[in-house]
Design an enzyme around this catalytic site. Structure first.
Site, PDB file in Angstrom:
ATOM      1  N   GLU A  29       0.793  -1.715  -0.143  1.00 20.57           N
ATOM      2  CA  GLU A  29       0.072   0.067  -0.282  1.00 20.57           C
ATOM      3  C   GLU A  29       0.706   0.759   0.057  1.00 20.57           C
ATOM      4  O   GLU A  29       1.731   1.054   0.535  1.00 20.57           O
ATOM      5  CB  GLU A  29      -0.796  -0.040   1.263  1.00 20.57           C
ATOM      6  CG  GLU A  29      -2.239  -1.308   1.427  1.00 20.57           C
ATOM      7  CD  GLU A  29      -2.373  -1.320   0.095  1.00 20.57           C
ATOM      8  OE1 GLU A  29      -3.031  -0.471  -0.666  1.00 20.57           O
ATOM      9  OE2 GLU A  29      -2.949  -2.188   0.063  1.00 20.57           O
ATOM     10  N   CYS A  61      -7.583  -1.800   8.648  1.00 18.64           N
ATOM     11  CA  CYS A  61      -6.063  -1.172   7.895  1.00 18.64           C
ATOM     12  C   CYS A  61      -5.797  -0.535   7.088  1.00 18.64           C
ATOM     13  O   CYS A  61      -4.708  -0.055   8.268  1.00 18.64           O
ATOM     14  CB  CYS A  61      -6.032  -2.472   6.240  1.00 18.64           C
ATOM     15  SG  CYS A  61      -6.634  -3.996   6.993  1.00 18.64           S
ATOM     16  N   HIS A 118      -0.784  -5.785   1.987  1.00 22.08           N
ATOM     17  CA  HIS A 118      -2.165  -6.729   1.715  1.00 22.08           C
ATOM     18  C   HIS A 118      -2.477  -7.763   1.276  1.00 22.08           C
ATOM     19  O   HIS A 118      -1.582  -8.009   0.518  1.00 22.08           O
ATOM     20  CB  HIS A 118      -3.410  -5.666   1.309  1.00 22.08           C
ATOM     21  CG  HIS A 118      -4.507  -4.730   1.801  1.00 22.08           C
ATOM     22  ND1 HIS A 118      -4.226  -3.727   1.892  1.00 22.08           N
ATOM     23  CD2 HIS A 118      -5.079  -5.672   3.218  1.00 22.08           C
ATOM     24  CE1 HIS A 118      -5.445  -2.977   3.175  1.00 22.08           C
ATOM     25  NE2 HIS A 118      -5.581  -4.527   3.718  1.00 22.08           N
TER      26      HIS A 118
END
Length: 205
Positions: A91, A154, A172
């Protein structure tokens, strides 16, 4: 005469999450149990600290924020699962949003639609995402850079860690396969990629 000081030990905090509604088995919790057996705990003055975080909005402050303050880590690598993913995703940012639809593991919902009212719209991951992507890709598994960490815990965890000033990133992973004909990544494959990501992080700290 004062004794000479030894080398300063640096810490990389590595976290996964407990199960939550819709995800009764969280592979990142399993990774936090397996990775300490696969990685040298302390190497070149850098150690890994593995923790499993509660999947609750209250835990965001009661547990995760306390860990950051108590450990004062030099870097943070968060792992989480996303049921919609088929690849390992590094991410690149967190957004200032929180879903008020999906309950957490305690049944509670986010109190507000913004993680931090009045703050910026997005924050950029502060560990070198492209280098971590390249490291994970050496596993031969499908890896991607992502700009969408969601609006659940998250994303909130990455938002908070970036805001703390500690170099941080979120990774992830897909859910575990269901049955022999499910082509999703196995836990062993996720573990292989995670080791490469963490070894690259150790080189960068």
């Amino acid at each position: 005469m004062p004794l000479p000081k030894g080398p300063v030990l640096k810490t990389v905090l590595v976290t996964g999450f407990e199960p939550f509604p819709g995800m009764p088995v969280n592979p990142t919790a399993l990774l936090m149990e397996r990775l300490p057996r696969r990685l040298i705990h302390e190497h070149r003055g850098i150690r890994f600290q593995f923790e499993i975080l509660p999947t609750t909005w209250a835990g965001r402050f009661e547990v995760t924020d306390r860990l950051r303050k108590d450990l004062s880590p030099d870097a943070i690598v968060h792992f989480g699962v996303d049921g919609s993913r088929r690849t390992i995703n590094i991410e690149t940012r967190a957004v200032n949003r929180a879903t008020r639809v999906k309950p957490d593991a305690s049944g509670a919902h986010a109190e507000t639609a913004l993680l931090e009212p009045g703050a910026e719209r997005a924050r950029t991951s502060t560990l070198p995402v492209r280098a971590l992507y390249q490291a994970a890709a050496r596993s031969g598994l499908p890896v991607a850079l992502s700009r969408n960490a969601g609006t659940y815990l998250c994303n909130a965890t990455l938002w908070d860690s970036i805001g703390s000033g500690i170099p941080a990133v979120f990774v992830h992973v897909p859910p575990l396969p269901r049955g022999r004909f499910d082509a999703k990544l196995s836990l062993q494959q996720m573990e292989r990629a995670a080791i490469l990501i963490l070894e690259e992080t150790r080189r960068r700290v």
